[in-house]
Design a protein around this motif. Sequence first.
Motif, mmCIF file in Angstrom:
data_model
loop_
_atom_site.group_PDB
_atom_site.id
_atom_site.type_symbol
_atom_site.label_atom_id
_atom_site.label_comp_id
_atom_site.label_asym_id
_atom_site.label_seq_id
_atom_site.Cartn_x
_atom_site.Cartn_y
_atom_site.Cartn_z
ATOM 1 N N GLU A 1 13.646 6.869 7.720
ATOM 2 C CA GLU A 1 14.209 5.726 8.442
ATOM 3 C C GLU A 1 14.403 4.510 7.537
ATOM 4 N N GLY A 2 14.005 4.634 6.264
ATOM 5 C CA GLY A 2 14.116 3.510 5.337
ATOM 6 C C GLY A 2 13.085 2.424 5.578
ATOM 7 N N LYS A 3 11.963 2.781 6.217
ATOM 8 C CA LYS A 3 10.937 1.812 6.582
ATOM 9 C C LYS A 3 9.598 2.057 5.882
ATOM 10 N N LEU A 4 9.575 2.945 4.912
ATOM 11 C CA LEU A 4 8.325 3.294 4.247
ATOM 12 C C LEU A 4 7.828 2.125 3.398
ATOM 13 N N ILE A 5 6.587 1.766 3.579
ATOM 14 C CA ILE A 5 5.949 0.744 2.749
ATOM 15 C C ILE A 5 5.219 1.472 1.627
ATOM 16 N N PHE A 6 5.621 1.193 0.396
ATOM 17 C CA PHE A 6 5.026 1.863 -0.750
ATOM 18 C C PHE A 6 4.759 0.859 -1.866
ATOM 19 N N ASN A 7 4.000 1.309 -2.855
ATOM 20 C CA ASN A 7 3.658 0.481 -4.000
ATOM 21 C C ASN A 7 3.694 1.364 -5.234
ATOM 22 N N ASN A 8 4.811 1.355 -5.939
ATOM 23 C CA ASN A 8 4.928 2.236 -7.102
ATOM 24 C C ASN A 8 4.061 1.801 -8.267
ATOM 25 N N ASN A 9 3.317 0.719 -8.115
ATOM 26 C CA ASN A 9 2.341 0.331 -9.125
ATOM 27 C C ASN A 9 0.970 0.941 -8.837
ATOM 28 N N ALA A 10 0.840 1.688 -7.746
ATOM 29 C CA ALA A 10 -0.442 2.309 -7.385
ATOM 30 C C ALA A 10 -0.782 3.372 -8.429
#
Length: 118
Positions: free
Chosen positions: A99-108
């Motif tokens: 849905e284009g609503k994913l909360i992510f952190n590619n610095n994890a």
Amino acid sequence: MKIAVTYDFMTGNVFQHFGKTQNFKIYDAENNQILKSQIIDNGGFGHHDLATYLKNLGVEVLLLGNRGQGAVDALNNAGIKQYAGIVGNADNAVKAFLEGKLIFNNNAMCQHNHEHKE
């Protein structure tokens, strides 16, 4: 599109350490809808070899918790797009991604050192 999630079989949540995941949940998606999913084991692989394993399964996108720089590099080299820092239910994460609503952190990233023995 084939999406993989590091999977905690006991909770149904995103497993938080890529290199130590025992299972993946693989989703086949089309037109932003999940068509089917299946749980698979890690093929006996760990850490950097998991990227090749996933690529050979046709995975294009990986949702995961944390990973080390070696895994980042291996996934990039395999052409797998990665979304890190994901927590909670795996199915919900994939739905949010579609849905284009994913909360992510590619610095994890993993905050510890690995000792790999050949």
